[in-house]
Design a protein around this motif. Sequence first.
Motif, PDB file in Angstrom:
ATOM      1  N   MET A   1       1.003  -1.219   0.142  1.00 50.83           N
ATOM      2  CA  MET A   1       0.086  -0.027  -0.040  1.00 50.83           C
ATOM      3  C   MET A   1       0.975   1.285   0.076  1.00 50.83           C
ATOM      4  O   MET A   1       1.931   1.326   0.573  1.00 50.83           O
ATOM      5  CB  MET A   1      -0.955  -0.080   1.169  1.00 50.83           C
ATOM      6  CG  MET A   1      -2.106  -1.084   0.906  1.00 50.83           C
ATOM      7  SD  MET A   1      -3.195  -1.088  -0.178  1.00 50.83           S
ATOM      8  CE  MET A   1      -4.180   0.510   0.539  1.00 50.83           C
ATOM      9  N   ALA A   2       0.431   2.219  -0.652  1.00 57.82           N
ATOM     10  CA  ALA A   2       1.196   3.408  -0.824  1.00 57.82           C
ATOM     11  C   ALA A   2       1.581   3.938   0.682  1.00 57.82           C
ATOM     12  O   ALA A   2       2.617   4.771   0.712  1.00 57.82           O
ATOM     13  CB  ALA A   2       0.284   4.694  -1.509  1.00 57.82           C
ATOM     14  N   ASN A   3       0.746   3.950   1.494  1.00 61.75           N
ATOM     15  CA  ASN A   3       0.949   4.499   2.803  1.00 61.75           C
ATOM     16  C   ASN A   3       2.110   3.818   3.702  1.00 61.75           C
ATOM     17  O   ASN A   3       2.043   4.382   4.817  1.00 61.75           O
ATOM     18  CB  ASN A   3      -0.589   4.692   3.639  1.00 61.75           C
ATOM     19  CG  ASN A   3      -1.084   3.229   4.016  1.00 61.75           C
ATOM     20  OD1 ASN A   3      -0.620   2.387   3.524  1.00 61.75           O
ATOM     21  ND2 ASN A   3      -2.130   3.337   4.691  1.00 61.75           N
ATOM     22  N   ILE A   4       2.602   2.989   3.300  1.00 62.53           N
ATOM     23  CA  ILE A   4       3.686   2.400   3.868  1.00 62.53           C
ATOM     24  C   ILE A   4       4.965   2.552   3.113  1.00 62.53           C
ATOM     25  O   ILE A   4       6.053   2.222   3.666  1.00 62.53           O
ATOM     26  CB  ILE A   4       3.346   0.739   4.166  1.00 62.53           C
ATOM     27  CG1 ILE A   4       3.308   0.141   2.901  1.00 62.53           C
ATOM     28  CG2 ILE A   4       2.281   0.538   5.213  1.00 62.53           C
ATOM     29  CD1 ILE A   4       3.411  -1.724   3.135  1.00 62.53           C
ATOM     30  N   LEU A   5       5.145   3.301   2.148  1.00 58.86           N
ATOM     31  CA  LEU A   5       6.000   3.766   1.394  1.00 58.86           C
ATOM     32  C   LEU A   5       6.952   4.553   2.332  1.00 58.86           C
ATOM     33  O   LEU A   5       6.501   5.639   2.994  1.00 58.86           O
ATOM     34  CB  LEU A   5       5.676   4.376  -0.071  1.00 58.86           C
ATOM     35  CG  LEU A   5       5.284   3.446  -0.880  1.00 58.86           C
ATOM     36  CD1 LEU A   5       4.775   4.050  -2.343  1.00 58.86           C
ATOM     37  CD2 LEU A   5       6.095   2.213  -1.458  1.00 58.86           C
ATOM     38  N   SER A   6       8.358   4.360   2.216  1.00 57.82           N
ATOM     39  CA  SER A   6       9.088   5.656   2.983  1.00 57.82           C
ATOM     40  C   SER A   6       8.815   6.951   2.175  1.00 57.82           C
ATOM     41  O   SER A   6       8.408   6.925   0.870  1.00 57.82           O
ATOM     42  CB  SER A   6      10.563   5.202   2.764  1.00 57.82           C
ATOM     43  OG  SER A   6      10.796   5.397   1.274  1.00 57.82           O
ATOM     44  N   THR A   7       9.492   7.908   2.881  1.00 57.71           N
ATOM     45  CA  THR A   7       9.093   9.344   2.294  1.00 57.71           C
ATOM     46  C   THR A   7      10.125   9.514   1.139  1.00 57.71           C
ATOM     47  O   THR A   7       9.581   9.962  -0.101  1.00 57.71           O
ATOM     48  CB  THR A   7       9.688  10.415   3.320  1.00 57.71           C
ATOM     49  OG1 THR A   7       8.611  10.252   4.370  1.00 57.71           O
ATOM     50  CG2 THR A   7       9.378  12.031   2.769  1.00 57.71           C
ATOM     51  N   ALA A  12      10.603   9.974  -5.000  1.00 58.20           N
ATOM     52  CA  ALA A  12      11.096   9.367  -6.166  1.00 58.20           C
ATOM     53  C   ALA A  12       9.859   9.536  -7.254  1.00 58.20           C
ATOM     54  O   ALA A  12       9.958   9.639  -8.333  1.00 58.20           O
ATOM     55  CB  ALA A  12      11.925   8.228  -6.175  1.00 58.20           C
ATOM     56  N   ILE A  13       8.895   8.772  -6.434  1.00 55.81           N
ATOM     57  CA  ILE A  13       7.625   8.438  -7.340  1.00 55.81           C
ATOM     58  C   ILE A  13       6.945   9.669  -7.998  1.00 55.81           C
ATOM     59  O   ILE A  13       6.743  10.108  -8.882  1.00 55.81           O
ATOM     60  CB  ILE A  13       6.617   7.470  -6.722  1.00 55.81           C
ATOM     61  CG1 ILE A  13       7.292   6.037  -6.617  1.00 55.81           C
ATOM     62  CG2 ILE A  13       5.277   7.516  -7.460  1.00 55.81           C
ATOM     63  CD1 ILE A  13       6.352   5.171  -5.673  1.00 55.81           C
ATOM     64  N   GLU A  27       7.055   2.001 -12.327  1.00 55.32           N
ATOM     65  CA  GLU A  27       7.064   0.782 -11.554  1.00 55.32           C
ATOM     66  C   GLU A  27       8.245  -0.047 -11.605  1.00 55.32           C
ATOM     67  O   GLU A  27       8.753  -0.435 -10.922  1.00 55.32           O
ATOM     68  CB  GLU A  27       5.814  -0.045 -12.159  1.00 55.32           C
ATOM     69  CG  GLU A  27       5.585  -1.281 -11.513  1.00 55.32           C
ATOM     70  CD  GLU A  27       4.375  -2.118 -12.195  1.00 55.32           C
ATOM     71  OE1 GLU A  27       3.738  -2.804 -11.411  1.00 55.32           O
ATOM     72  OE2 GLU A  27       4.244  -2.168 -13.428  1.00 55.32           O
ATOM     73  N   ARG A  28       8.879  -0.107 -12.796  1.00 51.60           N
ATOM     74  CA  ARG A  28      10.063  -0.304 -13.258  1.00 51.60           C
ATOM     75  C   ARG A  28      11.256  -0.024 -12.565  1.00 51.60           C
ATOM     76  O   ARG A  28      12.236  -0.846 -11.827  1.00 51.60           O
ATOM     77  CB  ARG A  28      10.341  -0.631 -14.595  1.00 51.60           C
ATOM     78  CG  ARG A  28       9.225  -1.667 -15.744  1.00 51.60           C
ATOM     79  CD  ARG A  28       9.722  -1.776 -17.056  1.00 51.60           C
ATOM     80  NE  ARG A  28       9.760  -0.557 -18.027  1.00 51.60           N
ATOM     81  CZ  ARG A  28       8.522  -0.004 -18.518  1.00 51.60           C
ATOM     82  NH1 ARG A  28       7.657  -0.937 -18.379  1.00 51.60           N
ATOM     83  NH2 ARG A  28       8.560   1.099 -19.180  1.00 51.60           N
ATOM     84  N   ARG A  34       2.280  -0.685  -9.763  1.00 51.51           N
ATOM     85  CA  ARG A  34       1.575   0.452 -10.724  1.00 51.51           C
ATOM     86  C   ARG A  34       0.264   0.869  -9.849  1.00 51.51           C
ATOM     87  O   ARG A  34      -0.041   1.870  -9.986  1.00 51.51           O
ATOM     88  CB  ARG A  34       1.299  -0.005 -11.992  1.00 51.51           C
ATOM     89  CG  ARG A  34       0.395  -1.214 -12.061  1.00 51.51           C
ATOM     90  CD  ARG A  34       0.266  -1.712 -13.616  1.00 51.51           C
ATOM     91  NE  ARG A  34      -0.416  -2.792 -13.752  1.00 51.51           N
ATOM     92  CZ  ARG A  34       0.159  -4.021 -13.965  1.00 51.51           C
ATOM     93  NH1 ARG A  34       1.474  -4.000 -13.534  1.00 51.51           N
ATOM     94  NH2 ARG A  34      -0.239  -5.027 -14.253  1.00 51.51           N
ATOM     95  N   ASP A  35      -0.627  -0.120  -9.181  1.00 56.19           N
ATOM     96  CA  ASP A  35      -1.632   0.408  -8.485  1.00 56.19           C
ATOM     97  C   ASP A  35      -1.268   1.103  -7.430  1.00 56.19           C
ATOM     98  O   ASP A  35      -1.952   2.021  -6.953  1.00 56.19           O
ATOM     99  CB  ASP A  35      -2.426  -0.813  -7.792  1.00 56.19           C
ATOM    100  CG  ASP A  35      -3.116  -1.590  -9.040  1.00 56.19           C
ATOM    101  OD1 ASP A  35      -3.180  -1.011 -10.222  1.00 56.19           O
ATOM    102  OD2 ASP A  35      -3.616  -2.748  -9.026  1.00 56.19           O
ATOM    103  N   THR A  36      -0.340   0.861  -6.690  1.00 50.20           N
ATOM    104  CA  THR A  36       0.148   1.915  -5.473  1.00 50.20           C
ATOM    105  C   THR A  36       0.742   3.154  -6.092  1.00 50.20           C
ATOM    106  O   THR A  36       0.452   4.123  -5.388  1.00 50.20           O
ATOM    107  CB  THR A  36       1.540   1.059  -4.736  1.00 50.20           C
ATOM    108  OG1 THR A  36       0.962  -0.260  -4.163  1.00 50.20           O
ATOM    109  CG2 THR A  36       1.945   1.982  -3.504  1.00 50.20           C
TER     110      THR A  36
END
Length: 276
Positions: A1-7, A12-13, A27-28, A34-36
């Motif tokens: 899930m996007a909410n557990i990604l680091s800052t 970067a995204i 994504e690559r 890609r959904d996240t």
Amino acid sequence: MANILSTEKKTAIVSALAEGCSIRGIERMTNVHRDTIMRLGVRMGEGCQRIMDEKLVNLDSKLIEVDEIWGFIGMKQKTANQKLKWAVAGDVWTWIAIDAETKLVPTFAVGKRTDEMANAFIEDLSNRLKHRVQISSDAFPAYKKAIDRAFAGDVDYGSIVKVFKHPSAGDERRYSPAEVVGVKKEPVTGNPDMSLVSTSYVEKQNHTLRMHCRRLSRLTNAFSKKIENFKAAVGLHYAYYNFCKVHKTVRTAPAVAAGVINSAWTVADLVEMVEG
């Protein structure tokens, strides 16, 4: 899930999205599904719109140019007319205003190319301005009605009327607009300085939007399937453009040149403001 990604990963995204990279390309590069990426992009776009609504008010602009740029959701309008199962599909227009001096985009709107959208767009623009301004547009009739309605005469307004060459039977018209053979400036309301009536900057901004927002690139296969995703992508672009991207002409971010913020933000700053 996007909410557990680091800052750092979110930054970067978002940086890649703001620079026009495709969802699958990101994504690559990041190894994030890609959904996240999509969910993060939508949250960022909606949050960026809230930030701009809060920050871009009481502006000291003097010269404003307005225009609209075409895109589509799901499929082009001709195809959408034949496939009624799509709730929202077909042509969509992004309405853009730009301060010709600071290069700030004080407002934008996404919707159809109608009188109602023109009224909403120009009304929002008028509510963000501190002083009487001069506005330039093309000859689209909806602008005159909307500007008269929103500014009640307290504006100097001139339009650019372009004269196009009538194509002959052998002319290639599939991807190129008709050739412009003449340009005429006309005063519309108030007392505009006709030497300053122009749509050059907003038309260049149209090009910037197409280059930085993948969904609006010409001949792209990266079009939006949902209007919400399209709006979020455009919202992210304009927050990045206004607050982060250094404009070569003014040598800083447009929001700094307009006195909205003191120094340009980083993408990490933008992510922190939206995601907390």
